[in-house]
Design an enzyme around this catalytic site. Structure first.
Site, PDB file in Angstrom:
ATOM      1  N   ASP A 184      42.189  29.107  33.937  1.00  0.00           N
ATOM      2  CA  ASP A 184      43.248  29.452  33.142  1.00  0.00           C
ATOM      3  C   ASP A 184      44.560  29.401  33.473  1.00  0.00           C
ATOM      4  O   ASP A 184      45.461  30.204  33.049  1.00  0.00           O
ATOM      5  CB  ASP A 184      43.043  30.777  32.736  1.00  0.00           C
ATOM      6  CG  ASP A 184      42.485  31.109  31.212  1.00  0.00           C
ATOM      7  OD1 ASP A 184      42.090  30.001  30.665  1.00  0.00           O
ATOM      8  OD2 ASP A 184      42.159  32.111  30.870  1.00  0.00           O
ATOM      9  N   ASP A 337      33.648  43.530  31.843  1.00  0.00           N
ATOM     10  CA  ASP A 337      32.406  43.596  32.401  1.00  0.00           C
ATOM     11  C   ASP A 337      31.895  44.870  32.233  1.00  0.00           C
ATOM     12  O   ASP A 337      30.495  44.693  32.043  1.00  0.00           O
ATOM     13  CB  ASP A 337      32.779  43.355  34.133  1.00  0.00           C
ATOM     14  CG  ASP A 337      33.970  44.273  34.760  1.00  0.00           C
ATOM     15  OD1 ASP A 337      34.371  45.110  33.901  1.00  0.00           O
ATOM     16  OD2 ASP A 337      34.172  44.111  35.797  1.00  0.00           O
TER      17      ASP A 337
END
Length: 603
Positions: A184, A337
């Site tokens: 990214d 997460d």
């Protein structure tokens, strides 16, 4: 007679009720004494007495505040103890019932070291068939499912080489593994370096692909979600995730994936982190104490007894079916997460933590990087708590698991403890030094913090010399954690701030030229690659020579001034234990405020 009646009317007109005086010797011993009828002198000094009553009212307010805080502290200690006690009784009754019906009988155990060792091994997760597959043997009947490996990264040119290299060396059949490098980066130079590294390993025969998003929405969650939408993902059963600074050992998949065999309810296998720079400076040592407690106690114990803990975002293997059934990766918070772990748990998926399988990574070495990381780690859970609370209450899991998620997983570590530490040690304690009648007992100032720090440091015995610095630093960090908690709870702007933790690349600071001269890199590279790597090495050396500067943290300096002033006040009032605590805590805030802990930032 008339004059006396007139005097009585005038006094009752101006003074309603019975006058009282509040006598305060200490916060636990105060009383109210009724005065006799007022005299003319009392009314002549009406202004003076009014000030006295105002002062006594303030003192009474402090007493009530202290008692309320003490009650909150008692609830903080009693609630988890009650929960753990009830859970232990419940597990014991269940185990004894099963043993009774199966005809098992237990005698009094002999608690020697051998017994304790076997007890610890007995609760450690093991592969059901008792053995791990051997890739070198060429046994086609072993458990070798299709595994997808993802390495999300963003502008991390300091660490990309060793992470890609470590993953490409994983011991797994080449036909049953695919590596996705999810870049990214918005820096074109970094993109070219990562793409070139992927090209090298692809020429070596590694099944690896490079992906770059043009639209970088959703940060890491968006990156992972985009990668899972690829058409070829349907051919894979499991996905392993490693952040850019993580370097798994070659046998990582051999030790983790077999736990999924014949265990269809298992959704996640999480490995422990180890740190290549844990002894680099005082900051990294204190971080290691915190994370050792997180792995040894929070994750290992919850994994054994509840089959649930928070996914660490890396160094774990997911069953792709579990991800899909739980809703996949969502960009709604900065803790994707933890989000996927909670949703998977609510859908009935189990998780295990392998404390003996480690994956090397890097700790933040500067306070600025650590502060930003902790802000995200404490604001994100509060965002998630607001979003997940209705789903937790409506879920079909047991009441014990709901209580564990709500109180222990979310509230205790992420909300109650930062609030308690910040308000007690940074606000209430120093302010009581300016109200002589309001005091805190020694067990609040000394014994409780020391006991909590001692319990936190137990999982890392080598860190016992840092017990006092750890206590002081955790109280100092409570400012950042409290601020993050408030921003996440009330959805303030900084709650959605995502800053990639700065890496020093210490695990990859070896001589790059000598690496190029090794056989493996020689096969993959060429002379232009050597020149590029030499240039990169020179650039790193040049950066090291840059002048480093210290940042100034205003909030920490303001609290340092308050604490040091309060310590001087306590010294004048002969409150010994309060003086030492306030002095050292004030110095701790002063060091952090001037950025004198950890590495400084290069200009």
């Amino acid at each position: 007679m008339t004059s006396s009646f007139t005097w009585w009317r005038s006094t009752t007109t101006h003074h309603h009720g019975t006058p009282v005086v509040v006598k305060m010797e200490n916060p636990n011993n105060w009383s109210m004494v009724e005065l006799q009828s007022p005299t003319e002198d009392d009314f002549l000094n009406d202004t003076v007495s009014s000030k006295g009553r105002n002062k006594n009212a303030k003192q009474l307010t402090w007493v009530l505040l202290l008692k309320a805080h003490r009650a909150a502290g008692c609830l903080t200690a009693i609630a988890p103890a009650t929960f753990f006690l009830a859970s232990a009784v419940r597990r014991r009754l269940y185990a004894e019932s099963c043993a009774y019906y199966k005809g098992w009988h237990f005698g009094a155990p002999d608690l020697d070291f051998g017994y304790l060792y076997s007890l610890r091994n007995g609760i450690k997760p093991v592969v059901k068939d008792g053995g791990l597959p051997d890739v070198e043997s060429g046994d086609n009947e072993g458990f070798f499912p299709m595994v997808l490996v993802q390495i999300p990264m963003c502008n991390e040119k300091e660490v990309y080489q060793q992470s890609i290299g470590a993953v490409c060396n994983l011991n797994w059949p080449k036909s049953k593994i695919l590596i996705q490098v999810l870049d990214d980066s918005d820096d074109p130079a970094t993109q070219l370096l990562i793409k070139d590294e992927v090209h090298k390993w692809k020429n070596e025969g590694v099944n690896i692909v490079y992906r770059h998003r043009v639209i970088r929405d959703g940060y890491k969650a968006g990156n992972l979600k985009s990668a899972m939408n690829c058409g070829y993902v349907k051919d894979y059963e499991f996905v392993a995730i490693f952040d850019a600074d993580f370097q798994p050992n070659q046998d990582f998949l051999i030790k983790t994936v077999p736990h999924f065999k014949d265990n269809e309810e298992l959704g996640l296998v999480q490995a422990r982190w180890s740190f290549v720079n844990r002894d680099e400076n005082l900051l990294t040592r204190l971080q290691h104490v915190n994370l050792a407690f997180h792995f040894e106690v929070e994750q290992q114990v919850n994994g054994i007894f509840l089959n649930f803990f928070g996914f660490n975002g890396t160094a774990g293997v997911w069953r792709i079916k579990a991800l899909e059934e739980s809703g996949g990766w969502l960009e709604r918070t900065t803790v994707e997460d933890m989000d996927i772990a909670v949703r998977a748990h609510l859908h009935g998926w189990k998780m295990i933590f392998l404390n003996d399988v480690e994956c090397q990574c890097e700790l933040p070495e500067s306070y600025e990087a650590y502060r930003k990381q902790q802000h995200r780690w404490h604001s994100g859970p509060m965002q998630l708590f607001r979003l997940c609370l209705p789903d937790i209450i409506k879920s079909k899991i047991s009441i014990w698991k709901k209580a564990n998620i709500i109180f222990l997983f979310f509230l205790l570590r992420k909300l109650i403890l930062p609030f308690y530490s910040f308000t007690l040690f940074c606000i209430i304690l120093p302010m009581t030094m300016f109200v002589p009648e309001a005091t805190l007992p020694a067990w609040v100032v000394c014994y409780i913090p020391a006991t909590m720090s001692f319990l936190n440091i137990l999982p890392s015995p080598k860190s016992f010399p840092f017990l006092v610095p750890y206590l002081l630093f955790e109280n100092t960090m409570s400012v950042t954690k409290f601020n993050a908690m408030i921003s996440g709870l009330f959805q303030l702007g900084s709650a959605y701030e995502w800053v990639v933790t700065k890496k020093s690349g210490r695990s990859s600071e070896g001589d790059l030229v000598s690496l190029v001269e090794s056989k493996e890199i020689q096969r993959a590279g060429s002379e232009p690659d050597l020149e590029k790597l030499e240039a990169e090495l020179k650039e790193k050396e040049k950066k090291k020579k840059h002048k480093k500067h210290n940042r100034i943290y205003t909030k920490e300096l303001m609290l340092a001034f308050l604490l040091l002033t309060a310590s001087l006040r306590s010294l004048l009032s002969a409150q010994g234990i309060h003086f030492y605590f306030l002095l050292f805590q004030g110095l701790s805030f002063l060091l952090v405020g001037f950025d004198l802990i950890g590495e400084q930032i290069a200009s």
